[in-house]
Design a protein around this motif. Structure first.
Motif, PDB file in Angstrom:
ATOM      1  N   UNK A  14       0.827  -1.211   0.000  1.00 36.72           N
ATOM      2  CA  UNK A  14       0.000   0.000   0.000  1.00 36.72           C
ATOM      3  C   UNK A  14       0.859   1.259   0.000  1.00 36.72           C
ATOM      4  N   UNK A  15       0.433   2.257  -0.739  1.00 43.19           N
ATOM      5  CA  UNK A  15       1.137   3.530  -0.804  1.00 43.19           C
ATOM      6  C   UNK A  15       0.574   4.472   0.265  1.00 43.19           C
ATOM      7  N   UNK A  16       1.385   4.814   1.229  1.00 37.64           N
ATOM      8  CA  UNK A  16       0.921   5.648   2.325  1.00 37.64           C
ATOM      9  C   UNK A  16       0.946   7.125   1.949  1.00 37.64           C
ATOM     10  N   UNK A  17      -0.080   7.816   2.385  1.00 34.40           N
ATOM     11  CA  UNK A  17      -0.154   9.255   2.171  1.00 34.40           C
ATOM     12  C   UNK A  17       0.553   9.986   3.318  1.00 34.40           C
ATOM     13  N   UNK A 117       4.530  -5.708   3.341  1.00 32.81           N
ATOM     14  CA  UNK A 117       4.524  -6.786   2.352  1.00 32.81           C
ATOM     15  C   UNK A 117       3.576  -6.422   1.208  1.00 32.81           C
ATOM     16  N   UNK A 118       3.748  -7.047   0.035  1.00 31.48           N
ATOM     17  CA  UNK A 118       2.919  -6.690  -1.133  1.00 31.48           C
ATOM     18  C   UNK A 118       1.507  -7.267  -1.084  1.00 31.48           C
ATOM     19  N   UNK A 119       0.688  -6.711  -0.200  1.00 38.00           N
ATOM     20  CA  UNK A 119      -0.707  -7.125  -0.074  1.00 38.00           C
ATOM     21  C   UNK A 119      -1.582  -5.879   0.051  1.00 38.00           C
ATOM     22  N   UNK A 120      -2.859  -6.011  -0.249  1.00 37.61           N
ATOM     23  CA  UNK A 120      -3.755  -4.845  -0.185  1.00 37.61           C
ATOM     24  C   UNK A 120      -3.995  -4.398   1.251  1.00 37.61           C
ATOM     25  N   UNK A 121      -4.321  -3.160   1.407  1.00 37.75           N
ATOM     26  CA  UNK A 121      -4.699  -2.593   2.707  1.00 37.75           C
ATOM     27  C   UNK A 121      -6.111  -3.072   3.061  1.00 37.75           C
ATOM     28  N   UNK A 122      -6.438  -3.597   4.208  1.00 35.17           N
ATOM     29  CA  UNK A 122      -5.670  -3.784   5.403  1.00 35.17           C
ATOM     30  C   UNK A 122      -5.473  -5.291   5.570  1.00 35.17           C
ATOM     31  N   UNK A 123      -4.305  -5.805   5.260  1.00 33.01           N
ATOM     32  CA  UNK A 123      -4.017  -7.234   5.248  1.00 33.01           C
ATOM     33  C   UNK A 123      -3.475  -7.687   6.607  1.00 33.01           C
TER      34      UNK A 123
END
Length: 235
Positions: A14-17, A117-123
């Motif tokens: 996920x890309x954090x703002x 890790x490369x998973x969607x938010x919120x994993x």
């Protein structure tokens, strides 16, 4: 929602703002402030340890269910070793003091510069990352604050770090994993496995020496404040 939380299908981290980073920073400050105020309360320690147990059981339950390979699922990241150490090691062990120092340094870095890790938010892995480091930071600070004296010396830090990272390096070579971030160190970049080992070892030595120097300085200030308060009451 539940399926996304436990999915084994990788996507992208996920890309954090800026707001997300600010929230993590506030969470970090809140934990440190709260622990320094309430570290003597047993309920405070139980809360952080309970959260740690839930986090580890959830993460390793997911690893088992998804049959995650040992190149990713072994508890050989520094913070994860510290999580188990804070839960399982006797309080008087010098190694527990060492891992508590890692818990402070590692958790601060992880929450300020999260590597998900490369998973969607919120994993489940993201839940584990955030809650695990919050619990580790809290329990590490409580343990170190409750210690009557800090016995870990610079020599201890150097010796333990060199041997520990060497063991992690050998596991990385055997499994192809990235334990200890020795294959892809964050911020400093990849300079080859052996040079990465030297860089990360030096970083941990400097960071841990700084953590314990800071803790000892804080204790000195607290003792001075206590002495001044007693003098005022007696005077």
């Amino acid at each position: 929602m539940i399926e996304e939380f436990f999915t084994a299908v990788q996507t992208e981290p996920p890309q954090l703002t800026l707001v997300d980073h600010a929230c993590l920073a506030l969470l970090l400050v809140g934990v440190i402030y709260g622990v320094m105020k309430a570290y003597q309360k047993q309920s405070c320690l139980f809360a952080f340890k309970g959260l740690q147990v839930i986090q580890l059981l959830t993460l390793y339950g997911w690893y088992i269910w998804t049959r995650t390979p040992i190149s990713e699922s072994l508890p050989l990241y520094h913070c994860r070793m510290a999580m188990f150490a804070l839960l399982l090691m006797p309080d008087e062990w010098l190694y527990k003091e060492y891992f508590a120092g890692i818990g402070v340094f590692g958790s601060i870095v992880a929450l300020l510069y999260p590597v998900f890790d490369p998973f969607p938010w919120f994993h489940v892995t993201i839940f584990s990352f955030i809650c695990g480091h919050v619990a580790l930071l809290g329990s590490s600070l409580i343990y170190l604050q409750r210690r009557k004296a800090l016995h870990l010396t610079k020599r201890h830090i150097v010796e333990i770090t060199v041997i520990l990272n060497l063991g992690i390096l050998l596991v990385d070579i055997l499994t192809g994993g990235d334990y200890g971030f020795l294959r892809q160190p964050p911020l400093v970049g990849n300079h080859g496995l052996f040079l990465n080992y030297l860089i990360m070892t030096l970083v941990f030595i400097v960071a841990l020496c700084s953590v314990f120097k800071g803790l000892k300085f804080w204790r000195t200030l607290e003792e001075q404040r206590w002495s001044e308060r007693v003098d005022e009451e007696l005077g």
